[in-house]
Design an enzyme around this catalytic site. Structure first.
Site, PDB file in Angstrom:
ATOM      1  N   SER A 180       4.111   2.411   8.265  1.00 22.56           N
ATOM      2  CA  SER A 180       3.804   1.417   7.242  1.00 22.56           C
ATOM      3  C   SER A 180       5.066   1.088   6.455  1.00 22.56           C
ATOM      4  O   SER A 180       5.764   1.981   5.976  1.00 22.56           O
ATOM      5  CB  SER A 180       2.736   1.948   6.289  1.00 22.56           C
TER       6      SER A 180
ATOM      7  N   HIS B  81       0.824  -1.212   0.000  1.00 24.18           N
ATOM      8  CA  HIS B  81       0.000   0.000   0.000  1.00 24.18           C
ATOM      9  C   HIS B  81       0.860   1.265   0.000  1.00 24.18           C
ATOM     10  O   HIS B  81       0.384   2.335  -0.375  1.00 24.18           O
ATOM     11  CB  HIS B  81      -1.009  -0.008   1.160  1.00 24.18           C
TER      12      HIS B  81
ATOM     13  N   ASP C 194       1.079  -7.724   2.107  1.00 17.90           N
ATOM     14  CA  ASP C 194       1.218  -6.273   1.936  1.00 17.90           C
ATOM     15  C   ASP C 194       2.689  -5.884   1.814  1.00 17.90           C
ATOM     16  O   ASP C 194       3.293  -5.347   2.746  1.00 17.90           O
ATOM     17  CB  ASP C 194       0.557  -5.558   3.114  1.00 17.90           C
TER      18      ASP C 194
END
Length: 711
Positions: A646, A84, A220
Site C-alpha cells: 500500500s 489509508h 487514496d
C-alpha cells in the site's frame, strides 16, 4: 489445470517468466534478461534500478511506518503514500475542533507542517546474500534448538558487522522456507511531518462497500515530508531540522497510457505463502480465517456502536476500525476466492507430482515422509490454529489486556527500584507512557470490548486449546472488571503511580485475567514445540525438494517485508454484471464522472466535497486531463503485490510515477497463497488525479513547484 509459475531469484531468465508474477529482490535485478524487459518497455538500466554506490530507484522508495510503502517525490523530502497508510497519523493529529481527517488539511508553507509523533520512514542502503555463510554451519540432522541458536548467533554477528555503531539498522531474513538468507542495511528517519491530506470523503471514498472491489473511485493518497539534521542525518524531531535531500526522487508523469504499457511497482510487500501446502490452505480457509472473520465482526460492532455516539471517539478509533474492517473483508474474500478458484485442488496436483519424485529410491529417506507428516501436523494442531485467530483479535482489540500486562511490569520495576535518581526517571517515563496511551481512550468502549471478545473466545475456542483461565472465569466478572481496576483510566493509573501498592497490584482482577491468559498462551505454545519444530524442518525440506524435483522450473521467494520490484502492464478486468461502470467502456480506468455518479449527499461512504462537485461540473481538469478528455481517478495493472505494498509507486518504463498502488480485487483475494493469472490485479490511484486534488481542489499548487512533472 491452471498453469502455476514458480520463479527463482537465482536462475532468473525473464524470457521464461510471466511479467506479472513474482516479487523480485532488488540486488538481483542484473540477472533479469534486460533485452526482454526492454522489449516490454523498460528504459532503465539495472544500475539505475538498484545501486549501492550511485543514486538509483531504490533510494526513492521507503518503508512507511513499518507497514506501508511511500516514495520520495521532491528534492525537499516530500513523499506520497496512501491515505489509508497515513490514516492513523491523520486521525491522531485531529480533534473535533481541527478535524483534519474529515475536512482535509494542507500546509501552505513548511512552518505549518505538523510533526507526526512516532512515525518513521526506512531507506534501504544495501542488501547482501549470506546463504553460504549460514548454511555452512547447518545440516538436516541437527536438533531444531541447535539450528535456531546457530542462526541467531550468526544474525547477531552480521548485524554487528554492518551497523556501524548504530548508524544503521540491520535485518537478516530467511527465504525459501529457511533455505536461504539475506541481510538488509537500513537508515531510519524519525522526523516525519504531515503536509497534506484530502478530506476523508475523497481519501476513503467508497468506504467498506467498495473496498477490494473494481471499479474504484478513491483518492487514496496523503503527503508527508521527511526531515533531517543540518548534516542530512536522521534525527529526532527538532524545530531546527531541515527537509532531507533524498539521493533520488521520482519524476511524476501526467502523460496518458493505455492497456499493454509497461508498469512496475517497488515496495515492501508484507507476507505471502505461495508454497503453502493444500493441508495448510484447507486449515486456513476452513478453520483459521472463519475465526478471524467472526472475531473481527464482533470487534467492529463494538467500535461502531461507540464511534457513532460522539465525534471524538470516532476520530480516536477511526484507524483501528479501518484496519479491522479491511482485514475482515480480506479474510472473508480469501475464503471465498480459494473455494471459487479451486486453489486447494491445484495444490494437490502439485503435491502429487512432488510425492512421486519423493518416493524414488534416491529421495525417499529424506523427502518421502515430508508431505504425510505435514498433513498430520495440521490435524494435530488444528484447534491451536483456531485459538490463535480468536486470541489475536482479542488481544489486538481489547486494549485493557495489553495495558494491564505492560504497565504492571513497569509498575513493578518502579516499586523495586531503590536508586532515587533512577526511580525518578522511571516515574517520568511511566507517566509519559500513561499520558500517551490514555490520551484518546474510551473506558466504556474498552470495557465492552473486553467483555465481548473474552466471551466470544470462551464460546468458540475448543477446550483442548483454550486458555483454562479464561474458560473458568465467572462470566459476571466481565461486566465491570475494568471499572474498579488500576488500569481503568488515566486518573486511576496516575493515582496508583503516585501511591503504588504491591498488594493492590497483585490483587487487581483485570491483571489476574491478563496474566492468566498470558501464562496459558505460553503453555499452549510449549505444548506444541516438538510438532512446530518438526513442521519447520519438513517445510524447509518441502521447498528444497520442490526445487530439486523441478530443475528446469524457476522459483521466487515469498514476500517478507523486504523491498521488492514487480513487473507488469496496464490491463483490464472483465466486466461484471453486478457492478456499475458509469459509462466507462475500456475497463482499465475510472474517471471523475463515475465518482460523481456514486455521490450520495451526507452518506458516510459516498459523500463528496461541494468544491469537487463544482470543479467536476465545470470539467475544470487543467493539465491533468487524459488525452481523451476525461479526468482519470483509478486504474488497473497486473502487478503482483500484497499487504505492505500500500502506497507503493507504480511507474512507467522510464521510472516515472504514474500512480500509487492501494488495493487488490475481490476475484483474487487468494493471491497471498497462489497467483491467479487471469484475475489478479492491482488497483492504483492515478498520479494525475493526485496532482489535480493537490492543485485544483485543495489550492496547494505550491507543492508542485518542488516536484519534477513530466508532461
Amino acid at each position: 489445470m491452471k498453469k502455476i509459475f514458480l520463479l527463482c531469484t537465482f536462475m532468473l531468465s525473464f524470457a521464461q517468466m510471466k511479467a506479472d508474477e513474482g516479487m523480485w529482490l532488488m540486488m538481483l535485478i542484473k540477472r533479469l534478461n534486460g533485452q526482454d524487459l526492454q522489449k516490454k518497455g523498460l528504459k532503465l538500466t539495472p544500475e539505475e534500478i538498484y545501486s549501492v554506490n550511485n543514486a538509483s530507484l531504490k533510494d526513492a522508495i521507503v518503508q512507511f511506518g513499518g507497514g506501508c510503502t511511500a516514495e520520495m517525490v521532491s528534492r525537499e523530502g516530500l513523499l506520497f503514500t496512501n491515505h489509508h497508510c497515513g490514516y492513523g497519523q491523520i486521525a491522531a493529529l485531529s480533534t473535533p475542533e481541527k478535524d483534519h481527517l474529515t475536512n482535509g488539511f494542507w500546509a501552505m508553507n513548511k512552518s505549518e507542517e505538523i510533526p507526526a509523533k512516532g512515525l518513521s520512514v526506512r531507506f534501504l542502503v544495501r542488501m547482501d546474500d549470506v546463504t553460504a555463510r549460514i548454511n555452512a554451519l547447518l545440516n538436516n540432522e541437527m536438533p531444531a534448538k541447535e539450528r535456531r541458536d546457530i542462526i541467531d548467533a550468526e544474525y547477531k554477528k552480521i548485524q554487528s558487522e554492518n551497523a556501524e555503531s548504530g548508524k544503521y539498522t540491520v535485518v537478516v531474513r530467511d527465504f525459501f522456507n529457511g533455505n536461504e538468507f539475506y541481510y538488509f542495511v537500513y537508515q531510519d528517519f524519525k522526523d516525519v511531518r504531515l503536509v497534506g491530506t484530502p478530506p476523508n470523503s475523497v481519501g476513503k471514498f467508497g468506504g467498506d462497500t467498495d473496498n477490494w472491489e473494481w471499479p474504484r473511485h478513491t483518492g487514496d493518497f496523503s503527503v508527508f515530508r521527511v526531515y533531517a539534521d543540518a548534516n542530512g542525518n536522521p534525527a529526532e524531531y527538532s524545530p531546527s531540522n531541515v527537509p532531507m535531500k533524498p539521493k533520488h526522487h521520482l519524476p511524476i508523469s501526467i502523460k496518458s497510457f493505455k492497456p499493454g504499457d509497461m508498469a512496475m511497482i517497488v515496495g515492501y510487500p508484507g507476507r505471502t505463502n505461495r508454497y503453502m501446502t493444500s493441508y495448510g490452505i484447507s486449515q486456513l480457509v476452513n478453520k483459521d480465517y472463519p475465526g478471524w472473520v467472526d472475531a473481527s465482526r464482533t470487534a467492529m460492532d463494538v467500535l461502531k456502536k461507540h464511534m457513532d455516539r460522539d465525534q471524538a471517539t470516532k476520530l480516536n478509533y477511526a484507524s483501528q476500525y479501518a484496519s479491522v474492517a479491511n482485514y475482515w473483508k480480506n479474510r472473508q474474500g480469501t475464503i471465498e476466492s480459494v473455494h471459487k478458484n479451486g486453489t486447494i485442488e491445484d495444490k494437490k496436483k502439485v503435491e502429487q507430482v512432488y510425492q512421486e519424485w519423493a518416493n524414488k529410491s534416491d529421495n525417499k529417506d529424506l523427502y518421502g515422509n515430508v508431505l504425510p507428516e505435514m498433513a498430520a501436523y495440521y490435524k494435530t494442531t488444528s484447534s491451536k490454529g483456531i485459538e490463535r485467530n480468536y486470541a489475536a483479535q482479542m488481544t489486538r482489540n481489547a486494549k485493557y489486556l495489553a495495558y494491564a500486562t505492560n504497565f504492571s511490569s513497569m509498575f513493578k520495576n518502579y516499586m523495586d527500584e531503590t536508586d532515587a535518581a533512577k526511580k525518578a526517571d522511571l516515574k517520568k517515563t511511566i507517566s509519559e507512557r500513561i499520558e500517551t496511551s490514555y490520551a484518546k481512550f474510551n473506558p466504556a468502549l474498552e470495557q465492552e470490548m473486553l467483555k465481548e471478545m473474552v466471551s466470544l473466545y470462551r464460546a468458540k475456542v475448543r477446550n483442548e486449546a483454550a486458555s483454562p483461565h479464561l474458560q473458568t472465569i465467572n462470566p459476571a466478572l466481565l461486566d465491570d472488571v475494568a471499572k474498579n481496576s488500576i488500569f481503568a483510566t488515566k486518573t486511576s493509573m496516575m493515582q496508583f503511580l503516585n501511591k503504588p501498592d504491591a498488594a493492590q497490584l497483585n490483587n487487581d482482577a483485570l491483571l489476574k485475567i491478563a496474566n492468566g491468559f498470558t501464562k496459558d498462551s505460553r503453555a499452549l505454545a510449549e505444548r506444541y514445540t516438538v510438532e512446530d519444530d518438526r513442521f519447520s524442518h519438513n517445510n524447509r525440506l518441502f521447498f528444497d525438494g520442490l526445487r530439486k524435483s523441478n530443475p528446469k522450473t524457476e522459483f521466487y521467494p515469498d514476500a517478507n517485508s523486504t523491498m521488492r520490484i514487480t513487473f507488469g502492464k496496464i490491463t483490464t478486468l472483465p466486466f461484471r454484471e453486478d457492478r456499475d461502470y458509469n459509462g466507462v467502456k475500456n475497463n482499465f480506468y475510472t474517471d471523475i464522472d463515475g465518482m460523481v455518479a456514486k455521490y450520495k449527499k451526507g452518506d458516510e461512504e459516498f459523500d463528496l466535497p461541494q468544491e469537487l462537485l463544482d470543479l467536476a461540473a465545470k470539467r475544470d481538469y487543467g493539465q491533468y486531463a487524459d488525452a481523451a478528455g476525461y479526468l482519470p481517478v483509478n486504474f488497473l495493472s497486473d502487478n503482483d503485490i500484497t499487504g505492505g505494498n500500500s502506497g507503493s509507486p507504480i511507474m512507467n518504463g522510464n521510472g516515472e510515477l504514474i500512480g500509487l498502488a492501494f488495493d487488490g480485487n475481490s476475484e483474487a483475494l487468494s493471491g497471498d497463497i497462489v497467483f491467479e493469472e487471469d484475475w489478479q490485479k492491482t488497483i492504483n490511484v492515478d498520479s494525475r488525479f493526485v496532482l489535480w486534488v493537490i492543485d485544483k481542489l485543495s489550492g496547494a499548487g505550491h507543492l508542485l513547484q518542488e516536484m519534477t512533472i513530466v508532461k
